[in-house]
Design an enzyme around this catalytic site. Structure first.
Site, PDB file in Angstrom:
ATOM      1  N   GLU A  30      12.132   2.567  14.472  1.00 14.82           N
ATOM      2  CA  GLU A  30      11.244   3.648  14.022  1.00 14.82           C
ATOM      3  C   GLU A  30      10.011   3.604  14.902  1.00 14.82           C
ATOM      4  OE1 GLU A  30       9.741   2.921  10.023  1.00 14.82           O
ATOM      5  OE2 GLU A  30       9.968   0.776  10.280  1.00 14.82           O
ATOM      6  N   LEU A  78      11.063   1.334   7.441  1.00 12.04           N
ATOM      7  CA  LEU A  78      10.475   1.806   6.188  1.00 12.04           C
ATOM      8  C   LEU A  78      11.131   3.138   5.834  1.00 12.04           C
ATOM      9  CD1 LEU A  78       8.110   1.223   4.140  1.00 12.04           C
ATOM     10  CD2 LEU A  78       6.914   3.042   5.350  1.00 12.04           C
ATOM     11  N   TYR A  96       0.826  -1.202   0.000  1.00 13.67           N
ATOM     12  CA  TYR A  96       0.000   0.000   0.000  1.00 13.67           C
ATOM     13  C   TYR A  96       0.862   1.255   0.000  1.00 13.67           C
ATOM     14  CZ  TYR A  96       0.806   0.858   5.043  1.00 13.67           C
ATOM     15  OH  TYR A  96       1.367   1.126   6.254  1.00 13.67           O
ATOM     16  N   LYS A 129       6.576  -1.863   2.054  1.00  9.97           N
ATOM     17  CA  LYS A 129       5.347  -1.290   2.616  1.00  9.97           C
ATOM     18  C   LYS A 129       4.174  -2.249   2.379  1.00  9.97           C
ATOM     19  CE  LYS A 129       3.030   3.157   3.256  1.00  9.97           C
ATOM     20  NZ  LYS A 129       3.173   3.276   4.712  1.00  9.97           N
TER      21      LYS A 129
HETATM   22  C1  LIG Z   1       6.336   1.931   9.945  1.00 13.58           C
HETATM   23  C2  LIG Z   1       6.339   3.242   9.235  1.00 13.58           C
HETATM   24  N1  LIG Z   1       7.486   3.951   9.190  1.00 13.58           N
HETATM   25  C3  LIG Z   1       7.555   5.144   8.571  1.00 13.58           C
HETATM   26  C4  LIG Z   1       6.437   5.701   7.954  1.00 13.58           C
HETATM   27  C5  LIG Z   1       6.545   7.035   7.278  1.00 13.58           C
HETATM   28  O1  LIG Z   1       6.460   6.899   5.892  1.00 13.58           O
HETATM   29  P1  LIG Z   1       5.955   8.104   4.979  1.00 13.58           P
HETATM   30  O2  LIG Z   1       6.743   9.292   5.367  1.00 13.58           O
HETATM   31  O3  LIG Z   1       6.259   7.624   3.607  1.00 13.58           O
HETATM   32  O4  LIG Z   1       4.492   8.245   5.240  1.00 13.58           O
HETATM   33  C6  LIG Z   1       5.233   4.984   7.950  1.00 13.58           C
HETATM   34  C7  LIG Z   1       4.051   5.524   7.291  1.00 13.58           C
HETATM   35  O5  LIG Z   1       2.996   4.980   7.291  1.00 13.58           O
HETATM   36  C8  LIG Z   1       5.188   3.722   8.608  1.00 13.58           C
HETATM   37  O6  LIG Z   1       4.055   3.004   8.638  1.00 13.58           O
END
Ligand SMILES: Cc1ncc(COP(=O)(O)O)c(C=O)c1O
Length: 279
Positions: A179, A203, A33, A147
């Site tokens: 994270e 991620l 996603y 993701k």
């Molecule tokens: C586990 C995780 N880390 C980091 C992020 C941040 O990603 P982004 O800046 O692309 O939304 C997300 C976003 O949903 C996430 O689920």
């Protein structure tokens, strides 16, 4: 909730969107996603999301070629049909439908779902807020860099935060911070900004990528390195980034106050620079 959704080449009412029970996304979380932010009717960082979608689908060997032009058209159509000014576009692609078997067959036809949701963002120019976070063990599978909708560990962690009146859960693996349940984590110590390197353990957030460019442009010192729970607790400032949270200050972690529960100067400056870059 959005009124109109996109499902496999059709624009239909939300209530009419249905997925077969043997869809592999439904049965096995065999799906990926993206969440794209819309601020003041503008779709942001679309190309970065497409790049990550390509990465996720190719790492999982999906029979899906990312057509950015087509996806952009679909997103724009939904923004207009659903009169979306501020919110998110949710895109999910499942591997497809197959009679129940753990091993997947080649060449399944993916199911593609897109819908929108309204959202109020935490903006630095108005009622900017700092939030409480808790810590929780990082019990996710070994590839959080992809993701996927395989998010059980994230939702357990997020529910713990919700039970404790916290906004986010910071994940601890051994002694280090990876994270958070749905965002990337940053600390500031002695004017240096520190975040976990973008490897297979986190991620690689789109917001993270954009903010790193801003940090370099402003000329602040950034170090991409692992940091410990102890360093987190002893930070001068802590903030998180994601498409939903943008740059959001964390002013308390568990029972520890960060910067005496005030939003830090560097966090505020970065949030403002980020906001300026998108508006
Ligand atoms: C586990 C995780 N880390 C980091 C992020 C941040 O990603 P982004 O800046 O692309 O939304 C997300 C976003 O949903 C996430 O689920």
């Amino acid at each position: 909730m959005s009124k109109i959704v996109y499902l496999n080449n059709k624009y239909i009412q939300f209530k009419d969107a249905k997925i077969p029970i043997e869809d592999r996304g439904f049965q096995f979380s065999d799906s990926v996603y993206e969440v794209v932010k819309i601020i003041d009717k503008k779709m942001l960082d679309f190309d970065f999301h497409m790049r990550r979608l390509k990465y996720s689908t190719s790492e999982l060997n999906f029979n899906f070629k990312v057509n950015s032009k087509l996806l952009k058209k679909i997103f724009q159509k939904l923004i207009i049909s659903n009169k979306l000014s501020n919110g998110i576009i949710y895109l999910q692609i499942t591997r497809g439908v197959q009679s129940r078997d753990h091993a997947y067959k080649k060449n399944l036809k993916p199911n593609i779902i897109v819908y929108t949701a309204k959202k109020k963002f935490n903006l630095p120019n108005k009622d900017f807020r700092g939030f409480k976070a808790i810590t929780y063990p990082d019990i996710r599978w070994g590839r959080p860099d992809i993701k996927t909708t395989s998010l059980l560990a994230n939702i357990i962690a997020a529910t713990e935060a919700s039970k404790k009146g916290a906004y986010e859960t910071i994940l601890v693996k051994g002694k280090k911070i990876t994270e958070a349940a749905h965002s990337n984590v940053w600390i500031v110590k002695d004017n240096k900004i520190i975040t976990h390197p973008a490897n297979k353990e986190i991620l690689k957030g789109v917001t993270r990528t954009v903010l790193i460019n801003i940090i370099h442009f402003i000329g602040l010192k950034l170090i991409e390195k692992e940091f410990s729970l102890k360093e987190l607790y002893n930070s001068d400032e802590v903030f998180i980034t994601s498409s939903g949270s943008l740059v959001t200050p964390i002013t308390q972690i568990d029972s520890i106050k960060i910067n005496n529960k005030k939003i830090g100067k560097i966090t505020k400056a970065l949030a403002l620079s980020f906001y300026k870059s998108i508006t």
